[in-house]
Design a protein around this motif. Structure first.
Motif, PDB file in Angstrom:
ATOM      1  N   GLU A 144      56.907  18.361  40.527  1.00  0.00           N
ATOM      2  CA  GLU A 144      55.698  18.149  41.226  1.00  0.00           C
ATOM      3  C   GLU A 144      54.751  18.938  40.502  1.00  0.00           C
ATOM      4  O   GLU A 144      53.618  18.558  40.389  1.00  0.00           O
ATOM      5  CB  GLU A 144      56.080  19.150  42.380  1.00  0.00           C
ATOM      6  CG  GLU A 144      57.018  18.330  43.307  1.00  0.00           C
ATOM      7  CD  GLU A 144      58.528  18.366  42.880  1.00  0.00           C
ATOM      8  OE1 GLU A 144      58.947  19.301  42.173  1.00  0.00           O
ATOM      9  OE2 GLU A 144      59.245  17.443  43.112  1.00  0.00           O
ATOM     10  N   LEU A 145      54.884  20.310  40.022  1.00  0.00           N
ATOM     11  CA  LEU A 145      54.016  20.932  39.106  1.00  0.00           C
ATOM     12  C   LEU A 145      53.363  20.109  37.796  1.00  0.00           C
ATOM     13  O   LEU A 145      52.184  20.107  37.824  1.00  0.00           O
ATOM     14  CB  LEU A 145      54.503  22.298  38.524  1.00  0.00           C
ATOM     15  CG  LEU A 145      53.619  23.182  37.708  1.00  0.00           C
ATOM     16  CD1 LEU A 145      53.178  24.357  38.526  1.00  0.00           C
ATOM     17  CD2 LEU A 145      53.982  23.451  36.425  1.00  0.00           C
ATOM     18  N   LEU A 146      54.348  19.593  37.053  1.00  0.00           N
ATOM     19  CA  LEU A 146      53.789  18.789  36.197  1.00  0.00           C
ATOM     20  C   LEU A 146      52.965  17.574  36.676  1.00  0.00           C
ATOM     21  O   LEU A 146      51.906  17.109  35.958  1.00  0.00           O
ATOM     22  CB  LEU A 146      55.070  18.262  35.156  1.00  0.00           C
ATOM     23  CG  LEU A 146      55.743  19.564  34.386  1.00  0.00           C
ATOM     24  CD1 LEU A 146      57.103  19.291  33.990  1.00  0.00           C
ATOM     25  CD2 LEU A 146      54.804  19.956  33.231  1.00  0.00           C
ATOM     26  N   GLU A 147      53.323  16.700  37.492  1.00  0.00           N
ATOM     27  CA  GLU A 147      52.607  15.571  37.851  1.00  0.00           C
ATOM     28  C   GLU A 147      51.333  16.270  38.619  1.00  0.00           C
ATOM     29  O   GLU A 147      50.407  15.430  38.325  1.00  0.00           O
ATOM     30  CB  GLU A 147      53.612  14.900  39.345  1.00  0.00           C
ATOM     31  CG  GLU A 147      52.938  13.747  39.743  1.00  0.00           C
ATOM     32  CD  GLU A 147      53.719  13.067  40.520  1.00  0.00           C
ATOM     33  OE1 GLU A 147      54.478  13.475  41.238  1.00  0.00           O
ATOM     34  OE2 GLU A 147      53.685  11.938  40.368  1.00  0.00           O
ATOM     35  N   SER A 148      51.183  17.275  39.268  1.00  0.00           N
ATOM     36  CA  SER A 148      49.940  17.685  39.834  1.00  0.00           C
ATOM     37  C   SER A 148      48.958  18.093  38.670  1.00  0.00           C
ATOM     38  O   SER A 148      47.855  18.027  38.904  1.00  0.00           O
ATOM     39  CB  SER A 148      50.267  18.798  40.883  1.00  0.00           C
ATOM     40  OG  SER A 148      50.485  19.977  40.039  1.00  0.00           O
ATOM     41  N   ALA A 149      49.507  18.635  37.495  1.00  0.00           N
ATOM     42  CA  ALA A 149      48.718  18.630  36.328  1.00  0.00           C
ATOM     43  C   ALA A 149      48.317  17.396  35.454  1.00  0.00           C
ATOM     44  O   ALA A 149      47.702  17.480  34.363  1.00  0.00           O
ATOM     45  CB  ALA A 149      49.120  19.753  35.557  1.00  0.00           C
ATOM     46  N   GLY A 150      49.052  16.199  35.768  1.00  0.00           N
ATOM     47  CA  GLY A 150      48.526  15.003  35.228  1.00  0.00           C
ATOM     48  C   GLY A 150      49.626  14.759  33.985  1.00  0.00           C
ATOM     49  O   GLY A 150      49.119  13.902  33.099  1.00  0.00           O
ATOM     50  N   ASP A 202      43.253  19.951  21.514  1.00  0.00           N
ATOM     51  CA  ASP A 202      43.701  18.852  22.198  1.00  0.00           C
ATOM     52  C   ASP A 202      44.965  18.992  22.789  1.00  0.00           C
ATOM     53  O   ASP A 202      45.464  17.872  23.371  1.00  0.00           O
ATOM     54  CB  ASP A 202      43.550  17.486  20.950  1.00  0.00           C
ATOM     55  CG  ASP A 202      42.069  17.280  20.876  1.00  0.00           C
ATOM     56  OD1 ASP A 202      41.131  17.681  21.589  1.00  0.00           O
ATOM     57  OD2 ASP A 202      41.885  17.003  19.528  1.00  0.00           O
ATOM     58  N   LEU A 203      45.596  19.952  22.586  1.00  0.00           N
ATOM     59  CA  LEU A 203      47.174  20.352  22.901  1.00  0.00           C
ATOM     60  C   LEU A 203      47.078  20.593  24.350  1.00  0.00           C
ATOM     61  O   LEU A 203      46.716  21.462  24.661  1.00  0.00           O
ATOM     62  CB  LEU A 203      47.781  21.232  22.209  1.00  0.00           C
ATOM     63  CG  LEU A 203      49.342  21.359  22.574  1.00  0.00           C
ATOM     64  CD1 LEU A 203      50.152  20.165  22.016  1.00  0.00           C
ATOM     65  CD2 LEU A 203      49.751  22.625  21.665  1.00  0.00           C
ATOM     66  N   PRO A 204      47.734  19.605  25.342  1.00  0.00           N
ATOM     67  CA  PRO A 204      47.864  20.017  26.622  1.00  0.00           C
ATOM     68  C   PRO A 204      48.577  21.141  27.059  1.00  0.00           C
ATOM     69  O   PRO A 204      49.839  21.031  26.582  1.00  0.00           O
ATOM     70  CB  PRO A 204      48.401  18.729  27.345  1.00  0.00           C
ATOM     71  CG  PRO A 204      47.926  17.696  26.351  1.00  0.00           C
ATOM     72  CD  PRO A 204      48.370  17.918  25.105  1.00  0.00           C
ATOM     73  N   MET A 205      48.330  22.197  27.634  1.00  0.00           N
ATOM     74  CA  MET A 205      48.884  23.464  27.678  1.00  0.00           C
ATOM     75  C   MET A 205      49.032  23.593  29.186  1.00  0.00           C
ATOM     76  O   MET A 205      48.159  23.491  30.079  1.00  0.00           O
ATOM     77  CB  MET A 205      48.455  24.425  27.152  1.00  0.00           C
ATOM     78  CG  MET A 205      48.516  24.346  25.522  1.00  0.00           C
ATOM     79  SD  MET A 205      48.008  25.888  24.599  1.00  0.00           S
ATOM     80  CE  MET A 205      49.720  26.437  24.283  1.00  0.00           C
ATOM     81  N   HIS A 207      53.314  11.890  19.265  1.00  0.00           N
ATOM     82  CA  HIS A 207      54.082  12.037  20.349  1.00  0.00           C
ATOM     83  C   HIS A 207      53.182  12.658  21.699  1.00  0.00           C
ATOM     84  O   HIS A 207      52.120  13.053  21.292  1.00  0.00           O
ATOM     85  CB  HIS A 207      55.238  13.046  20.257  1.00  0.00           C
ATOM     86  CG  HIS A 207      56.278  12.516  19.081  1.00  0.00           C
ATOM     87  ND1 HIS A 207      56.928  11.394  19.419  1.00  0.00           N
ATOM     88  CD2 HIS A 207      56.617  12.953  17.962  1.00  0.00           C
ATOM     89  CE1 HIS A 207      57.743  11.218  18.356  1.00  0.00           C
ATOM     90  NE2 HIS A 207      57.384  11.961  17.359  1.00  0.00           N
ATOM     91  N   ARG A 208      53.558  12.452  22.937  1.00  0.00           N
ATOM     92  CA  ARG A 208      52.899  12.716  24.006  1.00  0.00           C
ATOM     93  C   ARG A 208      53.408  14.194  24.203  1.00  0.00           C
ATOM     94  O   ARG A 208      54.527  14.113  24.934  1.00  0.00           O
ATOM     95  CB  ARG A 208      52.827  11.727  25.187  1.00  0.00           C
ATOM     96  CG  ARG A 208      52.246  12.300  26.426  1.00  0.00           C
ATOM     97  CD  ARG A 208      52.047  11.367  27.426  1.00  0.00           C
ATOM     98  NE  ARG A 208      51.355  11.721  28.585  1.00  0.00           N
ATOM     99  CZ  ARG A 208      51.142  11.285  29.830  1.00  0.00           C
ATOM    100  NH1 ARG A 208      51.889   9.990  30.130  1.00  0.00           N
ATOM    101  NH2 ARG A 208      50.405  11.840  30.751  1.00  0.00           N
ATOM    102  N   VAL A 209      52.737  15.202  23.906  1.00  0.00           N
ATOM    103  CA  VAL A 209      53.350  16.605  24.081  1.00  0.00           C
ATOM    104  C   VAL A 209      52.696  17.364  25.030  1.00  0.00           C
ATOM    105  O   VAL A 209      51.671  17.027  25.236  1.00  0.00           O
ATOM    106  CB  VAL A 209      53.120  17.315  22.739  1.00  0.00           C
ATOM    107  CG1 VAL A 209      53.715  18.658  23.084  1.00  0.00           C
ATOM    108  CG2 VAL A 209      53.709  16.549  21.804  1.00  0.00           C
ATOM    109  N   VAL A 210      53.538  18.075  26.062  1.00  0.00           N
ATOM    110  CA  VAL A 210      53.062  19.050  26.900  1.00  0.00           C
ATOM    111  C   VAL A 210      53.490  20.534  26.390  1.00  0.00           C
ATOM    112  O   VAL A 210      54.746  20.572  26.312  1.00  0.00           O
ATOM    113  CB  VAL A 210      53.486  18.623  28.524  1.00  0.00           C
ATOM    114  CG1 VAL A 210      52.792  20.125  29.274  1.00  0.00           C
ATOM    115  CG2 VAL A 210      52.913  17.461  28.858  1.00  0.00           C
TER     116      VAL A 210
END
Ligand code: SAM
Length: 205
Positions: free
Chosen positions: A103-109, A89-92, A68-71
Motif C-alpha cells: 500500500e505504501l509503495l503503491e501510494s508513492a507510485g 533521478d533515483l526514486p527514493m 532496471h526499475r529501482v526504488v
C-alpha cells in the motif's frame, strides 16, 4: 513515517563517517559497484528492484544505470538528502523497512512486487535488535513470483561499531522461519567460496 518503529542499530550510533568514506571512494574512482554487478547478473533486463536500507542509493543507482526499475528505501534523512543530490533521478522512499507495504509503495507510485530485493552493505546487522525475522518477512512479502533477495553482511566484526554479530546459521534460521530458503551462499560479490569473513546470500520463497 510512524514514530512507533524501533530504533535501529544504525540510528543508535554515530555513523557520520559512512557518507564521507563512500564520497571519498567514489571521487577517487574506486569500484563501489560490486553488489550491483552481481545483482544485475541475477536479473532479466528491465527488472524491478527494491534497494532496502539503501543508504544514499549507491547500489540502487548503479542498478538503475543498468536499465532496471529501482526504488530505494531508506530511513536516515541525511542519507536520503545525500542520495537526492547525488542521484536526482533515483526514486527514493523515506521508510523503515518494517513499514514497507504494498500500500505504501503503491501510494508513492512504485511497484508493489519486485524481481529482486537487495539488502546489502551490512543492513542486516544494523537493524533494530530482534527485528531480523520481521524485516525478512516484510521483504519476502514484496517479492514478485520467482523473486529473490540478495543479502550481504559481515557475520562478525562488521565495519560499523554498532553492528551486531550475526552467525550465518542464525541468519539461515531467521530466513527459514519466514518461509525463505537460503538458495546460495558465497564469500564475496565475486562469488568466492563461503567464508566467516563475509556472507553474500541469495534467498528465495
Ligand atoms: C552501512 S549502511 C549501507 C547502505 C547501503 N545499503 C549501501 O550498501 O551503500 C546501512 C544502512 O541500513 C539502514 N537501515 C538499517 N536498519 C534499517 C531499517 N529498519 N529500515 C531502513 N533502513 C535501515 C541504515 O539507515 C543505513 O543506511
Amino acid at each position: 513515517m510512524s514514530e512507533d518503529l524501533p530504533v535501529t542499530r544504525w540510528e543508535s550510533a554515530d555513523n557520520t563517517g559512512f557518507a564521507a568514506h563512500f564520497t571519498h571512494l567514489i571521487e577517487s574512482g574506486a569500484d563501489v559497484e560490486g553488489e550491483a554487478r552481481l545483482a544485475d547478473a541475477m536479473l532479466p533486463r528491465g527488472a524491478t528492484v527494491l534497494d532496502a536500507g539503501a543508504g544514499f542509493g549507491r547500489v540502487g543507482a548503479a542498478l538503475q544505470k543498468r536499465g532496471h526499475r529501482v526504488v530505494a528505501a531508506e530511513k536516515d534523512a541525511d542519507l536520503l538528502a545525500m542520495g537526492a543530490e547525488r542521484y536526482p533521478d533515483l526514486p527514493m522512499v523515506r521508510s523503515d523497512i518494517l513499514a514497507l507495504t504494498p500500500e505504501l509503495l503503491e501510494s508513492a507510485g512504485h511497484p508493489t512486487a519486485y524481481d529482486l530485493v537487495v539488502v546489502v552493505g551490512n543492513v542486516m546487522v544494523l537493524l533494530a535488535p530482534d527485528t531480523e525475522r520481521r524485516v525478512l518477512g516484510t521483504l519476502a512479502a514484496l517479492l514478485a513470483d520467482g523473486g529473490r533477495i540478495l543479502v550481504g553482511f559481515h557475520p562478525q566484526d562488521g565495519p560499523a561499531d554498532s553492528a551486531r554479530d550475526y552467525p550465518v546459521e542464525e541468519f539461515r534460521a531467521d530466513a527459514e522461519s519466514v518461509g525463505l530458503t537460503l538458495q546460495h551462499r558465497f564469500g564475496s560479490y565475486e562469488l568466492a567460496p563461503p567464508s566467516d569473513a563475509y556472507c553474500v546470500a541469495v534467498l528465495s520463497r
